[in-house]
Scaffold this motif. Structure first.
Motif, short mmCIF file in Angstrom:
data_model
loop_
_atom_site.label_atom_id
_atom_site.label_comp_id
_atom_site.label_asym_id
_atom_site.label_seq_id
_atom_site.Cartn_x
_atom_site.Cartn_y
_atom_site.Cartn_z
N SER A 1 0.83 -1.20 0.00
CA SER A 1 0.00 0.00 0.00
C SER A 1 0.87 1.25 0.00
O SER A 1 0.53 2.24 -0.67
N SER A 2 2.00 1.22 0.69
CA SER A 2 2.89 2.38 0.70
C SER A 2 3.47 2.65 -0.68
O SER A 2 3.54 3.80 -1.13
N SER A 3 3.92 1.59 -1.36
CA SER A 3 4.48 1.77 -2.70
C SER A 3 3.42 2.25 -3.69
O SER A 3 3.70 3.07 -4.58
N THR A 4 2.20 1.74 -3.55
CA THR A 4 1.10 2.16 -4.43
C THR A 4 0.80 3.64 -4.23
O THR A 4 0.66 4.41 -5.19
N GLU B 1 9.74 1.41 -10.20
CA GLU B 1 10.18 2.75 -9.81
C GLU B 1 9.47 3.23 -8.55
O GLU B 1 10.06 3.90 -7.70
N SER B 2 8.20 2.88 -8.40
CA SER B 2 7.48 3.28 -7.19
C SER B 2 8.03 2.59 -5.95
O SER B 2 8.08 3.18 -4.87
N ILE B 3 8.47 1.34 -6.12
CA ILE B 3 9.07 0.61 -5.00
C ILE B 3 10.42 1.24 -4.63
O ILE B 3 10.73 1.43 -3.45
N ARG B 4 11.23 1.56 -5.64
CA ARG B 4 12.50 2.24 -5.38
C ARG B 4 12.27 3.59 -4.73
O ARG B 4 12.92 3.95 -3.74
N TRP B 5 11.35 4.34 -5.29
CA TRP B 5 11.09 5.71 -4.87
C TRP B 5 10.61 5.78 -3.42
O TRP B 5 11.05 6.62 -2.64
N THR B 6 9.73 4.86 -3.06
CA THR B 6 9.13 4.87 -1.72
C THR B 6 9.98 4.11 -0.72
O THR B 6 10.13 4.54 0.43
N THR B 7 10.54 2.97 -1.12
CA THR B 7 11.31 2.08 -0.24
C THR B 7 10.64 1.99 1.13
O THR B 7 11.12 2.53 2.12
N PRO B 8 9.50 1.30 1.23
CA PRO B 8 8.75 1.26 2.50
C PRO B 8 9.55 0.73 3.68
O PRO B 8 9.46 1.26 4.79
N VAL B 9 10.34 -0.35 3.47
CA VAL B 9 11.20 -0.84 4.55
C VAL B 9 12.48 -0.02 4.50
O VAL B 9 13.33 -0.22 3.65
#
Length: 431
Positions: free
Chosen positions: A276-279, A309-317
């Motif tokens: 949800s954070s990456s989204t 890119e959203s996963i890289r950008w946010t990096t929730p952990v």
């Protein structure tokens, strides 16, 4: 903790404090600190009052190298999550000397880690996830329908991003839909214990972070819920992940209740919160970069790139901790047995030596060797499910959106372990 041997590699106080200050993870200070560290002290020692000294690894290459050497850098010898001295002492008192309030995959090393990971790994492999695609697409379509019905404005985090992956993982786990609000609240209280809005003890918001880091009542509530679920699945197993966990055996013996409860918690929390954070991070970036929005909307083949890119950008952990099992060296610094090391994934994912224009959001970024899922033996178990969920959601959502823009003040959660957008007011037009 051994005495740090690199006296000339102390991180300046302001930057060291930012590494352990939850509020710094909710604004520009974190990336300002990471940028400075990568350039000036990429593997240095942070000394902050109330926290044991630790090394901070901020370069992509160092994080990879430490993550690759699972025998030399352990998860389970100390807490794999940054922990204050106060919280560590309380946990050890409660747990008979153990530093772990839970015993999940992230708390384990070989040989246990592989044995416990194998119990559920097949459920999260791409070939098995294919059978879930139609169900996930139906859930995604319903989420987009709810957004469309909101009248052109919504809080994307609280109305869309939180609920879609929550419903997916709870369906897989076997938690009734009526209990999903409870699971969401407990997850936010667990990961957001240091956030003045998300933490359970809002009245304690003015207390030092060392006293707010862990709410033991949240763990207790999780245990009580999953103990009942586990008992039900042992009596009447069915085709869900809860039944697998409840009836698992290691070396011919049933896993303990403590380990089963821990397993439920990691699946039920990490299984949706990071997605949800990456989204939400992706939507935030698209709203601020209309050119990227138009680019991916015009070419659906770019959706997998948007997801990465959203996963890289946010990096929730944001961070994990490792403990050196022997004297060694990292980047020419002498690391002693017992030293604690922070892996700063969000810094590695902005490393200028690896990513061109790392502070720019690009849906067509190639290559994209981000570290957000970790590396080595502890590579995220649910990475394929997370990417599949996000891909399907964007496939359903983008054709129906003509435009999107920020309609208020977004906000990130204040937490140094797992964090992401907690509020994202949007204004949008439907196609």
């Amino acid at each position: 903790m051994s005495v740090m041997t690199a006296a000339d590699h102390r991180i300046p106080r302001t930057h060291a404090e930012n590494l352990v200050t939850p509020a710094a993870y909710a604004d520009h200070r974190l990336h300002d600190t990471y940028r400075w560290l990568r350039a000036n002290e990429p593997f240095g020692v942070a000394e902050v009052e109330g926290v044991d000294p630790f090394w901070a690894a901020t370069k992509h290459a160092d994080i990879l190298e430490i993550s690759r050497q699972n025998d030399l850098f352990h998860n389970g010898d100390r807490n794999p999550v940054l922990t204050s001295q106060v919280a560590d002492r309380k946990v050890r008192e409660m747990m008979g000397g153990s530093p772990h309030l839970l015993r999940t995959l992230i708390h384990m090393d070989a040989p246990d880690h592989h044995k416990y990971r194998t119990l559920t790994q097949a459920w999260f492999m791409p070939q098995n996830l294919k059978s879930l695609e139609d169900r996930i697409r139906a859930i995604a379509r319903a989420a987009v329908d709810r957004m469309a019905a909101s009248g052109g404005e919504c809080d994307f985090v609280n109305e869309v991003a939180l609920h879609f992956p929550l419903h997916v993982i709870m369906t897989i786990l076997g938690v009734p839909e009526s209990d999903e609000p409870r699971m969401l609240k407990l997850t936010q209280e667990l990961f957001g214990a240091t956030d003045p809005e998300l933490g359970r003890k809002a009245a304690d918001a003015d207390k030092p972070v060392q006293e707010r880091q862990m709410d033991f009542g949240v763990i207790t509530d999780f245990f009580e819920y999953f103990r009942q679920l586990s008992e039900a699945r042992r009596a009447n197993p069915n085709d869900d992940l809860a039944s697998v966990i409840a009836n698992s055996r290691i070396d011919g013996e049933p896993i303990s209740d403590f380990e089963a409860m821990s397993y439920y918690i990691i699946v039920a929390t990490a299984g949706h919160d990071t997605t949800s954070s990456s989204t939400a991070g992706a939507m935030w970036a698209l709203a601020e970069n209309p050119g990227e929005f138009r680019k991916v909307r015009a070419d659906p083949a770019l959706i997998p790139g948007l997801v990465d890119e959203s996963i890289r950008w946010t990096t929730p952990v944001k961070t994990f901790m490792r403990t050196a099992t022997a004297d060694t060296e990292v980047r020419g610094r002498k690391v002693a047995k017992g030293d604690w090391i922070m892996l700063c994934y969000a810094s590695g994912n902005r490393d200028e030596e690896v990513f061109e224009a790392p502070d720019t959001f690009r849906v067509d970024r190639k290559p994209n060797r981000h570290l957000a899922f970790g590396y080595g033996a502890h590579l995220c178990l649910g990475q394929h499910l997370a990417k599949m969920e996000m891909r399907i959601l964007w496939e359903e959502m983008l054709p129906r959106l003509e435009s999107v823009e920020i309609a208020g003040t977004p906000a990130l959660s204040e937490a140094f372990f797992v964090n992401g957008p907690k509020r994202l007011p949007l204004r949008f037009k439907l196609a």
